[in-house]
Write an enzyme that holds these catalytic residues in place. Structure first.
Site, short mmCIF file in Angstrom:
data_model
loop_
_atom_site.label_atom_id
_atom_site.label_comp_id
_atom_site.label_asym_id
_atom_site.label_seq_id
_atom_site.Cartn_x
_atom_site.Cartn_y
_atom_site.Cartn_z
N HIS A 474 0.81 -1.22 0.00
CA HIS A 474 0.00 0.00 0.00
C HIS A 474 0.84 1.26 0.00
O HIS A 474 0.40 2.31 -0.43
CB HIS A 474 -1.05 -0.07 1.12
CG HIS A 474 -2.13 -0.99 0.69
ND1 HIS A 474 -2.03 -2.34 0.87
CD2 HIS A 474 -3.24 -0.77 -0.03
CE1 HIS A 474 -3.06 -2.91 0.31
NE2 HIS A 474 -3.82 -1.98 -0.25
N ARG A 571 -11.35 2.44 -2.43
CA ARG A 571 -10.86 1.63 -1.31
C ARG A 571 -11.35 2.27 -0.02
O ARG A 571 -10.67 3.12 0.56
CB ARG A 571 -9.33 1.58 -1.31
CG ARG A 571 -8.71 0.76 -2.42
CD ARG A 571 -7.20 0.72 -2.27
NE ARG A 571 -6.58 -0.30 -3.08
CZ ARG A 571 -5.98 -0.09 -4.25
NH1 ARG A 571 -5.92 1.12 -4.76
NH2 ARG A 571 -5.43 -1.09 -4.92
N ARG A 607 -15.80 -0.35 -2.97
CA ARG A 607 -15.46 -1.67 -2.41
C ARG A 607 -15.71 -1.66 -0.91
O ARG A 607 -15.32 -0.71 -0.23
CB ARG A 607 -14.00 -1.98 -2.70
CG ARG A 607 -13.59 -3.30 -2.08
CD ARG A 607 -12.21 -3.68 -2.48
NE ARG A 607 -11.21 -2.91 -1.75
CZ ARG A 607 -9.91 -3.04 -1.96
NH1 ARG A 607 -9.47 -3.87 -2.89
NH2 ARG A 607 -9.04 -2.34 -1.26
N GLU A 696 -9.85 -11.90 -6.82
CA GLU A 696 -8.50 -11.77 -6.25
C GLU A 696 -7.90 -13.13 -5.89
O GLU A 696 -6.74 -13.21 -5.53
CB GLU A 696 -8.54 -10.90 -5.00
CG GLU A 696 -8.96 -9.48 -5.28
CD GLU A 696 -9.09 -8.65 -4.03
OE1 GLU A 696 -8.32 -7.70 -3.87
OE2 GLU A 696 -9.95 -8.99 -3.19
N ASN A 719 -3.37 -7.39 -8.00
CA ASN A 719 -2.32 -7.40 -6.97
C ASN A 719 -2.44 -8.68 -6.14
O ASN A 719 -1.48 -9.40 -5.92
CB ASN A 719 -2.45 -6.19 -6.04
CG ASN A 719 -2.53 -4.89 -6.79
OD1 ASN A 719 -2.07 -4.81 -7.91
ND2 ASN A 719 -3.12 -3.87 -6.18
N ASP A 720 -3.66 -8.90 -5.65
CA ASP A 720 -3.85 -10.09 -4.83
C ASP A 720 -3.93 -11.35 -5.68
O ASP A 720 -3.50 -12.42 -5.24
CB ASP A 720 -5.12 -9.94 -3.97
CG ASP A 720 -4.82 -9.13 -2.73
OD1 ASP A 720 -3.76 -9.38 -2.11
OD2 ASP A 720 -5.60 -8.22 -2.40
N ARG A 730 2.89 -10.15 -1.24
CA ARG A 730 3.05 -8.95 -2.07
C ARG A 730 3.87 -7.88 -1.39
O ARG A 730 4.30 -6.91 -2.01
CB ARG A 730 1.66 -8.40 -2.49
CG ARG A 730 0.83 -7.92 -1.34
CD ARG A 730 -0.61 -7.65 -1.75
NE ARG A 730 -0.87 -6.26 -2.03
CZ ARG A 730 -2.08 -5.77 -2.29
NH1 ARG A 730 -3.13 -6.58 -2.32
NH2 ARG A 730 -2.24 -4.50 -2.53
N CYS A 767 -8.82 -3.55 -11.67
CA CYS A 767 -8.51 -2.40 -10.82
C CYS A 767 -7.21 -2.60 -10.05
O CYS A 767 -6.83 -1.75 -9.25
CB CYS A 767 -9.66 -2.11 -9.86
SG CYS A 767 -9.96 -3.43 -8.70
C1 PEP Z 1 -5.89 -5.85 -5.84
O1 PEP Z 1 -5.69 -6.77 -5.03
O2 PEP Z 1 -5.45 -5.87 -7.01
C2 PEP Z 1 -6.67 -4.68 -5.45
C3 PEP Z 1 -7.04 -3.79 -6.33
O3 PEP Z 1 -6.97 -4.56 -4.14
P1 PEP Z 1 -5.91 -4.03 -3.04
O4 PEP Z 1 -4.66 -3.66 -3.75
O5 PEP Z 1 -6.54 -2.89 -2.33
O6 PEP Z 1 -5.75 -5.23 -2.15
MG MG Z 2 -6.76 -6.77 -3.22
#
Ligand code: PEP
Ligand code: MG
Length: 841
Positions: A474, A571, A607, A696, A719-720, A730, A767
Site C-alpha cells: 500500500h 478503497r 469496495r 483476487e 495485486n492479490d 506482495r 482495478c
Molecule cells: C488488488 O488486489 O489488485 C486490489 C485492487 O486490491 P488491493 O490492492 O486494495 O488489495
Molecule cells: Mg486486493
C-alpha cells in the site's frame, strides 16, 4: 426546552451553584448538568480544573431532549474547555457559550429556561444577570466585551493611541526572537498594573487579558506579529507607554531576526556531504552510487534525503531537575505548548474541511492551560523534567478520555499526537513520522505504514524510497495515487546520509546518490506528463472506460481533475486507517458522499472494507493472526462481525440516495459462489442495485462463469490475484519477480474471467496495479477487460497507448502472452505485437 451546562473548575462550586439555582425553580422545569473538576487524584481527592470532554458529553446528553444548550463557565480555562467541547461534541443542537457571570448567570438562565424561553432569551437573561447586583451597589454595569474593544480597522501606529469611551488602543509589534513566551508574558502582566489591559493578535487572533499569563501565552504571538493592546483606566497612558517600551526593547531579549526551526534544521551544503545517516546499520552510501530497487510509481526527481523521524520515546522518570532550574523547565513547557499551538494554527489556516477541524481541535488541546499548568506543577513539586512532566500529564488526560469510551476514546490518539509534538518541541527534535520541511525532500525509510504515507499529501515530500515493501504494497499504491515517484526494495537505502541529494527514478527503480547537475536536468526533462482527454478509445473506436482508483474525497477531486471517466475502485478502508472504533453509519455516509458527489452521472464502484493482511484496521481486525493474508480479511470479516458489513452497506445506500452517480458495490477477497451470493443478497437488501465482487483469488477466477450467475460484474484485483496465484507475499520485495501480473499463470486466470464475462455479457473490470501499466493495458483488453481502473496519474499514458492499437491487436497480444512460458517472454511477445509504444514503460 433549553438545557444548561455549568462548567466550573470546582465540582463543589458547580454543585452548589446548581443547588442555589434550582431553588429558584423549586427544583423543576430546567435541565442543567454540571461539568466540573478534572477528576480525582490517586487519593481520591478532587482535582481542580475543567475537562472539555466532560463538557462535550454533557452537551450531547442534553441534546437528546433539548432544543438548544447554553453553556456557562466560571473562569479562565473553563472558557477554553467549553470552546473545545464545541469541537468534540457529536450532537448538532445549537449551543451558545454565555459570557455571563457564573453564579448569577446560572440562576437567571435556569429561571428563563424553566419559563420556556428560547435559546436567545435564556442567553440574554444570563448576560444581563449582573445588572441587579450592579444596580443595588449603585455602580455602572461593565459594558459587554465587544463594546470595550474600540480599535478601529485602521488603528494607528505604535506610538499613537486612539481613544474611545475611555479606552486607549495601541498596536505593538513583537520584536524579540522567541515571541511572547512565559517571561515576556509575565513582564506584560506586571507592566499592566494600574489599568485594565487586553491584548489581541492581529488580524484575527484570539484576545487575552494582560493579567492572565496563560491566556497571553495562548495568543501564540511570535516575532513579527502585531498585537492590538487596549487599556482602560486612569493610568492607561502610562501603562501603554511601559508596554511600548517593553515591546520595542524586545523584552530585553534582543530583536534580531531568527531563523525558523525548519531553517535551522535544513542542512548546509557542507553538512549535506558529511552528515552521518540517521537511523540505520547499513554502510554509508558514497556519492555516485546507484542503488537498485523496484520502481513502483513512475517519475524522476532529485532532492535531499530526509528520514522518517523515530517515535518520541518515553522521557526518563528518574531524571530530577534541581530546584533552581525548575523555572526554566516550566518555561520550556509553556513555550513548547505555545509553539505547537501556533504551528497547528498555521497548518489549520492552510487546511480545509475535516483536516482543518482536526487541526483546530489539536491546537486547542495544545493550548489547554490545564495541560500546561498540571505539567508545570509536576516540575515544581516533583522535579520532573519538562518532557517527562508533559508526558505524565498527557497520560492522565488520556486515561480520562479512554474511560469515556466511544468517540471520546478516539481522541486519545489526538492527545498523544499533541503530547508527542510538545515533547518533540521541548527536546528540539523532529516530530515523529513524516518530517515537516520548507524545502522539497526525498523520504527514505526502512518501510512505511499506510498512516505515514497518508500524511504525505500536501507536504514537501517529492519521492519515496524504502528498503522493504513490494510493488503492490500500500506504500506503493499511495505513492502512485499521490503521484510521488517511488522505489521500494532499495537495499542499502538507509545508508544514504541525511541531506545528500539523490535522483529517484520511479520507473526504472534506481536511486542515484549525489548525481551531477546534468544528470538531474536530463532526468527531469525526461519525466513527461501525458494528459487524458476523458475517453478511453482504441484506434478502431472500441471503447474501454478508463476509471480512477481512489481512497477518499481528495483522491476523487484529483481524479475529476485528471478527467477519469468514473471510479473503478474506491478503497473505503483508506478512509478509516487510524480509527480504533468502527465509524458510525453517518460518518461513513459522509466519507462516501465525498466521492459519490464528485462524479455526477458517472460510475462509482465502491469496495466494502478490505481490512486485514497488509492494511489491518484496528476496529475490524482485533486478533493476532498467524497468516493474515490467508486469514480473516476483506469479506471474511463479515463472518465474525456481520454488523460492520450491514452498517457499511446502509451508509453507502444513504450516500447514494438522491445522487446521480451510478453507485455500485463490490466485495473484496471472495473465494466461493456462496460468499458472492450472500453478499449480493445483503447489498441488494440494503438498496444497492448493481453488485459485484473482486476477483483476487484463483478460486474466484476459476469459478467466474458460476459467479456471474449471482452477481452483476467483476473487477480483477491483480495485486492479490498474483499474490495468491504465485503464493508470494506482495509485501516482500525479494519476491517481486513472482508478484508480477505478467506471470503466465496470472494472465491465464484473467483470460478465464474475460471469457466468462463475454459469455455472460457482463462487465469485467481490472482495478489492480496492472491496469495502470501501459505495457499491459492492451493485453488486459485482449483478455476481455471492459474497463481499466488506475491511479489518476496513469490515465494519460494508458490512454495514449490504447489509442494506438486495435481490439484485434489486443487479442493477438493477449493470446501470445498467455501462451508464453515465462513472465519475461510474455512481456516480449506482447511488445512485439503492440509495438514499442506499449513497451515504453
Ligand atoms: C488488488 O488486489 O489488485 C486490489 C485492487 O486490491 P488491493 O490492492 O486494495 O488489495
Ligand atoms: Mg486486493
Amino acid at each position: 426546552m433549553i438545557g444548561i451546562v455549568a462548567v466550573s473548575h470546582s465540582a463543589r462550586l458547580g454543585e452548589a451553584a446548581l443547588e442555589l439555582a434550582m431553588q429558584m425553580v423549586q427544583g423543576g422545569g430546567a435541565r442543567v448538568l454540571v461539568a466540573a473538576g478534572a477528576g480525582v487524584d490517586a487519593d481520591g481527592a478532587p482535582i481542580l480544573g475543567t475537562d472539555a470532554v466532560a463538557v462535550a458529553t454533557a452537551i450531547d446528553e442534553l441534546a437528546a431532549d433539548c432544543d438548544g444548550v447554553l453553556v456557562l463557565m466560571d473562569l479562565g480555562s473553563a472558557v477554553l474547555s467549553a470552546e473545545l467541547a464545541l469541537e468534540l461534541r457529536v450532537s448538532d443542537v445549537p449551543v451558545r457559550l454565555a459570557p455571563a457571570p457564573f453564579v448569577e448567570g446560572l440562576l437567571a438562565a435556569v429561571v428563563a429556561a424553566a419559563a420556556g424561553g428560547e435559546l436567545d432569551a435564556v442567553a440574554a437573561e444570563a448576560g444581563a444577570a449582573l445588572g441587579a447586583k450592579a444596580g443595588q451597589l449603585d455602580v455602572p454595569e461593565a459594558a459587554p466585551e465587544a463594546e470595550q474593544s474600540t480599535a478601529p480597522d485602521t488603528a494607528p501606529d505604535v506610538a499613537s493611541d486612539s481613544a474611545a469611551a475611555g479606552t486607549l488602543v495601541r498596536r505593538l509589534v513583537v520584536r524579540n526572537p522567541l515571541g511572547i513566551h512565559a517571561r515576556p508574558a509575565a513582564l506584560i502582566a506586571e507592566a499592566s498594573a494600574g489599568a485594565d489591559v487586553r491584548l489581541r493578535r492581529l488580524p484575527d487572533g484570539p484576545d487575552a487579558p494582560a493579567s492572565s499569563l496563560s491566556r497571553v501565552l495562548i495568543l501564540g504571538a511570535r516575532q513579527g506579529d502585531e498585537l492590538e493592546v487596549t487599556a482602560t483606566g486612569p493610568h492607561a497612558v502610562a501603562v501603554l507607554d511601559r508596554l511600548s517600551e517593553l515591546f520595542v526593547d524586545g523584552f530585553g531579549e534582543g530583536t534580531e531576526t531568527v531563523r525558523t526551526k525548519s531553517q535551522k534544521a535544513a542542512p548546509s551544503a557542507k553538512s549535506q556531504q558529511t552528515a552521518p545517516p540517521l537511523q540505520h546499520n547499513a554502510p554509508v552510501v558514497e556519492a555516485g552510487t546507484v542503488l537498485r530497487g523496484r520502481g513502483v510509481s513512475p517519475g524522476r526527481v532529485a532532492a535531499p534525503v530526509v528520514y522518517l523521524a523515530p517515535a518520541v520515546g518515553e522521557p526518563d522518570a528518574n531524571t530530577l531537575v534541581a530546584e533552581q532550574d525548575r523555572d526554566a523547565e516550566v518555561s520550556a513547557i509553556e513555550w513548547a505548548a505555545v509553539a505547537v499551538a501556533d504551528q497547528l494554527r498555521v497548518r489549520a489556516e492552510q487546511a480545509t474541511g475535516e483536516a482543518k477541524d482536526i487541526l483546530d481541535a489539536s491546537r486547542l488541546m495544545a493550548a489547554d492551560p490545564e495541560l500546561v499548568a498540571e505539567a508545570a506543577a509536576l516540575v515544581r513539586s516533583k522535579g520532573r523534567t519538562a518532557a517527562r512532566a508533559l508526558w505524565e500529564t498527557a497520560a492522565k488526560h488520556e486515561q480520562g478520555l479512554a474511560a469515556l469510551g466511544g468517540r471520546m476514546a478516539e481522541r486519545v490518539a489526538d492527545i498523544r499526537d499533541v503530547r508527542d509534538r510538545i515533547v518533540a518541541e521541548i527536546l528540539e527534535v523532529d516530530m515523529p513520522g513524516v518530517p515537516e520541511r520548507d524545502e522539497p525532500f526525498v523520504l527514505v525509510a526502512t518501510d512505511l505504514a499506510p498512516a505515514d504515507t497518508a500524511s504525505l499529501s500536501g507536504g514537501q515530500c517529492v519521492a519515496l524510497v524504502t528498503e522493504q515493501g513490494g510493488p503492490t504494497s500500500h506504500t506503493a499504491i499511495i505513492a502512485r495515487s499521490l503521484g510521488l515517484p517511488a522505489v521500494v526494495g532499495a537495499t542499502g537505502a538507509t545508508g544514504i546520509p541525511i541531506g545528500m541529494t539523490v535522483l529517484v527514478d520511479g520507473s526504472d527503480g534506481t536511486v542515484e546518490a549525489e548525481p551531477t547537475e546534468s544528470r538531474i536536468a536530463e532526468a527531469v526533462a525526461a519525466a513527461r506528463i501525458v494528459e487524458f482527454d476523458g475517453a478511453g478509445t482504441l484506434a478502431d473506436g472500441h471503447r474501454v472506460a478508463l476509471l480512477a482508483n481512489v481512497g477518499g474525497a481528495p483522491d476523487a477531486a484529483n481524479a475529476v481533475a485528471a478527467r477519469a471517466e468514473g471510479v473503478g475502485l474506491f478503497r473505503t478502508e483508506f478512509c478509516f486507517l487510524d480509527q480504533t472504533e468502527a465509524p458510525s453509519v453517518q460518518e461513513q455516509a459522509a466519507a462516501y458522499r465525498g466521492v459519490v458527489t464528485a462524479f455526477p452521472d458517472r460510475k462509482v464502484v465502491v469496495r466494502t472494507l478490505d481490512a486485514g493482511s497488509d492494511k489491518p484496521l484496528p476496529f475490524a481486525n482485533d486478533d493476532e493472526e498467524e497468516n493474515p493474508a490467508l486469514g480473516i480479511r476483506g469479506l471474511r470479516i463479515a463472518r465474525r462481525r456481520p454488523e460492520l458489513l450491514h452498517d457499511q452497506l446502509a451508509a453507502l445506500a444513504s450516500a447514494a440516495a438522491g445522487q446521480s452517480a451510478h453507485v455500485e458495490v463490490m466485495a473484496p477477497m471472495v473465494a466461493t459462489v456462496d460468499e458472492a451470493a450472500e453478499f449480493a443478497e445483503r447489498a441488494r437488501a440494503a438498496g444497492i442495485e448493481r453488485v459485484g465482487i473482486m476477483i483476487e483469488t484463483p478460486s474466484a477466477a476459476l469459478l467466474a462463469a458460476e459467479l456471474f450467475e449471482v452477481i452483476d460484474f467483476v473487477s480483477l484485483g491483480t495485486n492479490d490475484l498474483a499474490q495468491y496465484t504465485l503464493a508470494a507475499d506482495r509485501m516482500l520485495s525479494e519476491l517481486g519477480d513472482l508478484n508480477d501480473p505478467w506471470q503466465p499463470a496470472v494472465l491465464r486466470l484473467i483470460g478465464v474471467v474475460g471469457d466468462a464475462g463475454r459469455a455472460a455479457g457482463k462487465q469485467v473490470g481490472v482495478c489492480g496495479e496492472a491496469a495502470g501499466d501501459p505495457a499491459l493495458a492492451g493485453v488486459l483488453v485482449g483478455l476481455g477487460a471492459t474497463s481499466l481502473s488506475m491511479t489518476s496519474r496513469s490515465l494519460g499514458r494508458v490512454a495514449e497507448v490504447l489509442a494506438g492499437v486495435t481490439e484485434a491487436d489486443c487479442q493477438r497480444a493477449a493470446e501470445a502472452a498467455v501462451a508464453a512460458p515465462t513472465a519475461e517472454k510474455a512481456r516480449m511477445a506482447a511488445r512485439a505485437i503492440l509495438g514499442a509504444a506499449a513497451g515504453a514503460q
